[in-house]
Design an enzyme around this catalytic site. Structure first.
Site, short mmCIF file in Angstrom:
data_model
loop_
_atom_site.label_atom_id
_atom_site.label_comp_id
_atom_site.label_asym_id
_atom_site.label_seq_id
_atom_site.Cartn_x
_atom_site.Cartn_y
_atom_site.Cartn_z
N ASN A 1 33.67 39.82 55.48
CA ASN A 1 33.83 41.27 55.41
C ASN A 1 33.00 41.94 56.51
OD1 ASN A 1 31.58 40.44 53.83
ND2 ASN A 1 31.59 42.33 52.67
N GLU B 1 31.69 45.69 57.55
CA GLU B 1 31.55 47.07 57.08
C GLU B 1 31.24 48.02 58.22
OE1 GLU B 1 28.77 46.91 53.81
OE2 GLU B 1 30.26 45.94 52.52
N CYS C 1 37.88 43.66 54.33
CA CYS C 1 37.49 42.53 53.49
C CYS C 1 37.63 41.21 54.25
CB CYS C 1 38.37 42.46 52.25
SG CYS C 1 38.17 43.82 51.11
N GLU D 1 39.12 38.49 53.35
CA GLU D 1 40.47 37.91 53.27
C GLU D 1 41.38 38.51 54.33
OE1 GLU D 1 38.64 39.22 50.89
OE2 GLU D 1 39.03 38.36 48.92
N CYS E 1 40.43 41.76 46.16
CA CYS E 1 40.67 43.15 45.74
C CYS E 1 42.17 43.46 45.80
CB CYS E 1 39.88 44.12 46.61
SG CYS E 1 40.66 44.46 48.21
N CYS F 1 43.80 43.48 49.31
CA CYS F 1 43.96 42.12 49.83
C CYS F 1 45.10 41.40 49.13
CB CYS F 1 42.67 41.33 49.69
SG CYS F 1 41.40 41.89 50.84
N1 THU Z 1 35.09 42.55 49.66
C1 THU Z 1 35.71 41.50 50.28
O1 THU Z 1 35.46 41.21 51.45
N2 THU Z 1 36.64 40.81 49.57
C2 THU Z 1 36.93 41.01 48.26
O2 THU Z 1 37.79 40.35 47.72
C3 THU Z 1 36.20 42.03 47.50
C4 THU Z 1 35.38 42.97 48.31
C5 THU Z 1 34.06 43.29 50.39
C6 THU Z 1 34.43 44.69 50.77
C7 THU Z 1 33.06 45.32 50.92
O3 THU Z 1 32.56 45.06 52.23
C8 THU Z 1 32.18 44.56 49.93
O4 THU Z 1 32.89 43.38 49.62
C9 THU Z 1 31.87 45.32 48.65
O5 THU Z 1 33.03 45.80 48.07
#
Ligand code: THU
Length: 162
Positions: free
Chosen positions: A62, A64, A73, A75, A112, A115
């Site tokens: 991920n 940010e 994310c 994925e 999520c 994704c």
């Molecule tokens: N996140 C992911 O990378 N994958 C997921 O399946 C769930 C959430 C990340 C997004 C964000 O940077 C952090 O986790 C918190 O939500």
């Protein structure tokens, strides 16, 4: 009125050592690559590793941003990289893991909603189901054999045609 029931079957393993070799290797790669996540805001570090139909291993984390909605994310980072590096090549299996600052990463997380939408279209466009392997840094591992199982009543390109 008819009641439609949709069933979800999840394989539950007590720990990574119970997995078959290829899956265990993928999970280990996903766990390791969490270290490359850029998550200064959530402090939730996600790693994903996939084996493609051509044998290539592709990873994602991920990423940010100070403008929070910009975050992507692990994925989707992975799928974007895979589709760019190896256009049209299916993903056979993807492992997802995470780490956080409180050191509690002992139960699986699942992708999520956004994704899940992209995962199902990735299956459609490459014509192959992908196994999803979910686990923390340790502990139980969940496996589903297709991303579509995680998103019942999926909205797809077919719906756009009406
Ligand atoms: N996140 C992911 O990378 N994958 C997921 O399946 C769930 C959430 C990340 C997004 C964000 O940077 C952090 O986790 C918190 O939500």
């Amino acid at each position: 009125m008819e009641l439609k029931k949709i069933q979800l079957s999840i394989e539950v393993y007590r720990f990574a050592e119970e997995l078959q070799t290829g899956d265990a290797e993928l999970l280990s790669a996903a766990r390791e690559i969490t270290a490359a996540a850029y998550a200064p805001y959530s402090q939730f570090f996600v790693g994903a590793a996939a084996r493609l139909a051509n044998g290539a291993i592709v990873k994602g984390t991920n990423q940010e941003n100070a403008s929070y909605p910009v975050a992507i994310c692990a994925e989707r980072t992975l799928m974007s990289a895979a589709a760019t590096l190896y256009p049209g090549v299916a993903i056979e299996a993807m492992a997802i893991s995470y780490d956080n600052k409180n050191g509690k990463s002992n139960k699986p997380i699942s992708p999520c909603g956004v994704c899940r939408q992209m995962l199902t279209e990735f299956e459609d466009r490459t014509g192959r189901e992908m196994k999803i392997i979910m686990s923390g840094q340790k502990g139980e591992v969940y496996i589903v054999n297709t991303a579509r199982e995680l998103l019942p009543l999926t909205f797809t390109s077919v719906d756009l045609k009406g």
